[in-house]
Design a protein around this motif. Structure first.
Motif, PDB file in Angstrom:
ATOM      1  N   GLU A  71       0.779  -1.190   0.002  1.00 44.68           N
ATOM      2  CA  GLU A  71      -0.117   0.137  -0.016  1.00 44.68           C
ATOM      3  C   GLU A  71       0.789   1.349  -0.017  1.00 44.68           C
ATOM      4  O   GLU A  71       0.473   2.368   0.057  1.00 44.68           O
ATOM      5  N   GLN A  72       2.243   1.098  -0.036  1.00 47.94           N
ATOM      6  CA  GLN A  72       3.248   2.206  -0.474  1.00 47.94           C
ATOM      7  C   GLN A  72       3.069   3.259   0.978  1.00 47.94           C
ATOM      8  O   GLN A  72       2.906   4.399   0.868  1.00 47.94           O
ATOM      9  N   ARG A  73       2.819   2.684   2.286  1.00 48.74           N
ATOM     10  CA  ARG A  73       2.670   3.503   3.483  1.00 48.74           C
ATOM     11  C   ARG A  73       3.930   3.757   4.203  1.00 48.74           C
ATOM     12  O   ARG A  73       4.965   2.795   4.357  1.00 48.74           O
ATOM     13  N   GLU A  74       4.316   5.026   4.421  1.00 48.80           N
ATOM     14  CA  GLU A  74       5.698   5.444   4.996  1.00 48.80           C
ATOM     15  C   GLU A  74       5.399   6.064   6.306  1.00 48.80           C
ATOM     16  O   GLU A  74       4.083   6.516   6.509  1.00 48.80           O
ATOM     17  N   GLY A  75       6.246   6.389   7.206  1.00 46.37           N
ATOM     18  CA  GLY A  75       5.945   7.136   8.471  1.00 46.37           C
ATOM     19  C   GLY A  75       7.037   7.027   9.348  1.00 46.37           C
ATOM     20  O   GLY A  75       8.200   6.285   9.207  1.00 46.37           O
ATOM     21  N   ILE A  76       7.214   7.898  10.588  1.00 43.10           N
ATOM     22  CA  ILE A  76       8.053   8.125  11.541  1.00 43.10           C
ATOM     23  C   ILE A  76       7.483   7.482  12.758  1.00 43.10           C
ATOM     24  O   ILE A  76       6.198   8.036  13.184  1.00 43.10           O
ATOM     25  N   THR A  77       7.977   6.672  13.338  1.00 43.91           N
ATOM     26  CA  THR A  77       7.404   6.167  14.560  1.00 43.91           C
ATOM     27  C   THR A  77       8.449   6.381  15.830  1.00 43.91           C
ATOM     28  O   THR A  77       9.652   5.816  15.753  1.00 43.91           O
ATOM     29  N   ALA A  78       8.105   7.101  16.941  1.00 44.26           N
ATOM     30  CA  ALA A  78       8.801   7.463  17.906  1.00 44.26           C
ATOM     31  C   ALA A  78       8.523   6.465  19.104  1.00 44.26           C
ATOM     32  O   ALA A  78       7.443   6.190  19.547  1.00 44.26           O
ATOM     33  N   PHE A  79       9.537   6.096  19.786  1.00 45.78           N
ATOM     34  CA  PHE A  79       9.329   5.243  20.805  1.00 45.78           C
ATOM     35  C   PHE A  79      10.258   5.525  22.206  1.00 45.78           C
ATOM     36  O   PHE A  79      11.251   6.114  21.966  1.00 45.78           O
ATOM     37  N   THR A  80       9.641   4.748  23.073  1.00 42.96           N
ATOM     38  CA  THR A  80      10.657   5.025  24.394  1.00 42.96           C
ATOM     39  C   THR A  80      10.574   3.231  25.033  1.00 42.96           C
ATOM     40  O   THR A  80       9.415   2.628  25.104  1.00 42.96           O
ATOM     41  N   VAL A  81      11.890   2.942  25.223  1.00 43.62           N
ATOM     42  CA  VAL A  81      11.912   1.841  25.998  1.00 43.62           C
ATOM     43  C   VAL A  81      12.392   1.852  27.603  1.00 43.62           C
ATOM     44  O   VAL A  81      13.235   2.932  27.901  1.00 43.62           O
ATOM     45  N   ASP A  82      11.938   1.113  28.606  1.00 41.51           N
ATOM     46  CA  ASP A  82      12.222   1.103  30.032  1.00 41.51           C
ATOM     47  C   ASP A  82      13.409  -0.379  29.689  1.00 41.51           C
ATOM     48  O   ASP A  82      13.253  -1.106  29.219  1.00 41.51           O
ATOM     49  N   VAL A  83      14.385   0.171  30.345  1.00 43.40           N
ATOM     50  CA  VAL A  83      15.660  -0.740  30.584  1.00 43.40           C
ATOM     51  C   VAL A  83      16.012  -1.079  31.856  1.00 43.40           C
ATOM     52  O   VAL A  83      15.835  -0.241  32.822  1.00 43.40           O
ATOM     53  N   SER A  84      16.021  -2.294  31.990  1.00 43.48           N
ATOM     54  CA  SER A  84      16.336  -2.914  33.562  1.00 43.48           C
ATOM     55  C   SER A  84      17.593  -2.654  33.983  1.00 43.48           C
ATOM     56  O   SER A  84      18.602  -2.232  33.322  1.00 43.48           O
ATOM     57  N   VAL A  85      17.884  -3.054  35.153  1.00 46.21           N
ATOM     58  CA  VAL A  85      19.371  -2.734  35.913  1.00 46.21           C
ATOM     59  C   VAL A  85      20.437  -3.437  35.305  1.00 46.21           C
ATOM     60  O   VAL A  85      21.592  -3.379  35.108  1.00 46.21           O
ATOM     61  N   ASP A  86      20.102  -4.743  34.384  1.00 42.60           N
ATOM     62  CA  ASP A  86      20.925  -5.492  33.798  1.00 42.60           C
ATOM     63  C   ASP A  86      21.070  -5.255  32.189  1.00 42.60           C
ATOM     64  O   ASP A  86      21.491  -6.317  31.491  1.00 42.60           O
ATOM     65  N   GLY A  87      20.509  -4.090  31.841  1.00 39.88           N
ATOM     66  CA  GLY A  87      20.420  -3.840  30.605  1.00 39.88           C
ATOM     67  C   GLY A  87      19.394  -4.417  29.537  1.00 39.88           C
ATOM     68  O   GLY A  87      19.555  -4.157  28.195  1.00 39.88           O
ATOM     69  N   ARG A  88      18.487  -5.117  30.147  1.00 37.29           N
ATOM     70  CA  ARG A  88      17.436  -5.771  29.281  1.00 37.29           C
ATOM     71  C   ARG A  88      16.163  -4.794  28.871  1.00 37.29           C
ATOM     72  O   ARG A  88      15.812  -3.929  29.908  1.00 37.29           O
ATOM     73  N   VAL A  89      15.720  -4.616  27.892  1.00 35.76           N
ATOM     74  CA  VAL A  89      14.490  -3.961  27.508  1.00 35.76           C
ATOM     75  C   VAL A  89      13.390  -4.731  28.083  1.00 35.76           C
ATOM     76  O   VAL A  89      13.183  -5.819  27.752  1.00 35.76           O
ATOM     77  N   ILE A  90      12.485  -3.920  28.985  1.00 36.08           N
ATOM     78  CA  ILE A  90      11.286  -4.661  29.577  1.00 36.08           C
ATOM     79  C   ILE A  90      10.164  -4.138  29.108  1.00 36.08           C
ATOM     80  O   ILE A  90       9.059  -4.811  29.537  1.00 36.08           O
ATOM     81  N   LYS A  91      10.170  -3.084  28.305  1.00 35.53           N
ATOM     82  CA  LYS A  91       8.743  -2.513  27.971  1.00 35.53           C
ATOM     83  C   LYS A  91       9.242  -1.293  26.985  1.00 35.53           C
ATOM     84  O   LYS A  91      10.218  -0.947  26.729  1.00 35.53           O
ATOM     85  N   CYS A  92       8.306  -1.596  25.799  1.00 32.69           N
ATOM     86  CA  CYS A  92       8.470  -0.455  24.495  1.00 32.69           C
ATOM     87  C   CYS A  92       6.988   0.369  24.480  1.00 32.69           C
ATOM     88  O   CYS A  92       5.934  -0.396  24.438  1.00 32.69           O
ATOM     89  N   THR A  93       7.126   1.713  24.658  1.00 33.29           N
ATOM     90  CA  THR A  93       6.004   2.399  24.414  1.00 33.29           C
ATOM     91  C   THR A  93       6.033   3.421  23.242  1.00 33.29           C
ATOM     92  O   THR A  93       7.098   3.912  22.936  1.00 33.29           O
ATOM     93  N   ILE A  94       5.165   3.417  22.449  1.00 33.73           N
ATOM     94  CA  ILE A  94       4.876   4.196  21.201  1.00 33.73           C
ATOM     95  C   ILE A  94       4.625   5.836  21.604  1.00 33.73           C
ATOM     96  O   ILE A  94       3.534   5.727  22.179  1.00 33.73           O
ATOM     97  N   THR A  95       5.610   6.518  21.506  1.00 38.51           N
ATOM     98  CA  THR A  95       5.318   7.984  21.912  1.00 38.51           C
ATOM     99  C   THR A  95       4.640   9.148  20.897  1.00 38.51           C
ATOM    100  O   THR A  95       4.157   9.812  21.079  1.00 38.51           O
ATOM    101  N   SER A  96       5.030   8.495  19.493  1.00 37.68           N
ATOM    102  CA  SER A  96       4.462   9.110  18.341  1.00 37.68           C
ATOM    103  C   SER A  96       4.359   8.371  17.301  1.00 37.68           C
ATOM    104  O   SER A  96       5.014   7.704  17.013  1.00 37.68           O
ATOM    105  N   SER A  97       3.015   8.360  16.810  1.00 38.47           N
ATOM    106  CA  SER A  97       2.861   7.283  16.056  1.00 38.47           C
ATOM    107  C   SER A  97       2.877   7.516  14.642  1.00 38.47           C
ATOM    108  O   SER A  97       3.222   8.747  14.096  1.00 38.47           O
ATOM    109  N   SER A  98       3.525   6.508  13.404  1.00 44.29           N
ATOM    110  CA  SER A  98       3.649   6.820  12.182  1.00 44.29           C
ATOM    111  C   SER A  98       2.283   7.189  11.499  1.00 44.29           C
ATOM    112  O   SER A  98       2.444   7.480  10.233  1.00 44.29           O
ATOM    113  N   GLY A  99       1.214   6.730  12.185  1.00 43.56           N
ATOM    114  CA  GLY A  99      -0.193   7.058  11.446  1.00 43.56           C
ATOM    115  C   GLY A  99      -0.552   5.434  11.101  1.00 43.56           C
ATOM    116  O   GLY A  99      -1.696   5.328  10.481  1.00 43.56           O
TER     117      GLY A  99
END
Length: 345
Positions: A71-99
């Protein structure tokens, strides 16, 4: 340089969000492999998590959802991840949608699976939880695909495109599923063209081995505006036109070089050696770098970094206390004769 890369003493190309910096650059979806090292934290200052691997590898062309490509769809997705004390990504949240929900979803899926971090530090230098923000630019990859006319049996003049720019296939014409699967090849086809220049039949004479590419080749050709064939009297007539369409993936894809093969050389003709000694203080700051080289093989190696570019996370003893360290690397080339019978075997 060789030893230095082993230590991953590269400058950091990543964004941190400890003090609300300017918006981060997009994660460019071009495959690459680079290691990213972490700097020593300043005493009495907090530090947010820092990527351990290159963010540019978290998303690439092959991750593009097939439907979004189609469908030729493009966009920019902004995200924030929460990182644990051992460096693992434990959560990802979209802060600005690509649409587009599918682009946003694959963003977090990829980051959760691929991102690696050095954990954040508190003011005492102790590992702590933290967050990291960035964004992915989802952009349809550029392709270079052309349909080249070949010799035809319609004489004295075969049907021909009225505008040769039609032979360059736009990127949105590349079949989405084939693009996502990394399929490329060469389709040869013959067109039957009537006396008005209209394509009335398309036949595949040599397949690309991929049905979607072959079918799309004929679909594209049927849209062409052609000048009809001319007979011996110069009058428009029905004719045939043969074309070969090269389906090529984005320029970042592997391809054969047109440069001639270089003459072979032997960098081991002269024995030699090299050594590198690095000294770090208890904070991880590089205080001394000494390189010693001998022999043709090592004469061009420059292993010591520029000022401030060699700092690392501090070394810790068994009790977790920072300590100074001296690191040594050595490499040598030595010659030993082999017996003739051993070479023959």
């Amino acid at each position: 340089m060789l030893f230095y890369s082993v230590m991953a003493l590269a400058s950091i190309v990543a964004e941190t969000n400890a003090e609300k910096p300017a918006p981060p650059p997009p994660v460019i979806m071009v495959p690459s492999v680079r290691s990213v090292s972490t700097p020593a934290p300043e005493k009495g200052r907090e530090r947010s998590p820092i990527p351990k691997n290159n963010p540019g590898t978290w998303a690439n062309t092959g991750d593009y959802p097939a439907l979004a490509l189609r469908e030729q769809r493009e966009g920019i997705t902004a995200f924030t991840v929460d990182v644990s004390v051992d460096g693992r990504v434990i959560k990802c949240t979209i802060t600005s949608s690509s649409g587009h929900a599918d682009l946003d979803k694959v963003t977090c899926d990829n980051v959760m699976a691929r991102a690696q971090f050095y954990p954040g530090k508190d003011k005492n230098g102790v590992a702590t939880t933290g967050s990291y923000s960035n964004r992915v630019r989802w952009q349809i990859p550029e392709v270079l695909t052309m349909a080249l006319p070949m010799a035809s049996d319609s004489l004295p003049r075969a049907p021909m495109p009225s505008d040769r720019s039609q032979l360059t296939i736009a990127k949105e014409k590349y079949p989405a599923a084939a693009l996502a699967a990394g399929q490329q090849g060469r389709t040869t086809f013959m067109l039957d063209v009537d006396e008005t220049g209209k394509v009335i039949r398309c036949a595949i004479t040599e397949s690309s081995k991929f049905s979607e590419l072959d079918e799309q080749a004929c679909a594209i050709a049927r849209e062409w505006k052609l000048e009809p064939a001319l007979d011996v009297n110069g009058k428009p007539s029905a004719g045939k036109s043969v074309h070969i369409l090269h389906w090529r993936l984005p320029k970042s894809a592997p391809r054969v070089s047109f440069k001639p093969e270089r003459a072979r050389s032997n960098p081991f003709t002269t024995p030699g050696s090299a050594s590198l000694t690095l000294e770090f203080d208890a904070s991880g700051k590089l205080t001394s770098c000494k390189a010693e080289e001998e022999g043709a093989l090592f004469g061009q190696i420059s292993a010591c970094p520029g000022s401030g570019n060699g700092d690392v996370a501090p070394f810790l003893d068994s009790e977790g206390k920072p300590q100074a360290k001296r690191i040594k690397f050595r490499m040598s080339v030595e010659h030993e004769d082999l017996k003739t019978d051993a070479v023959g075997k």
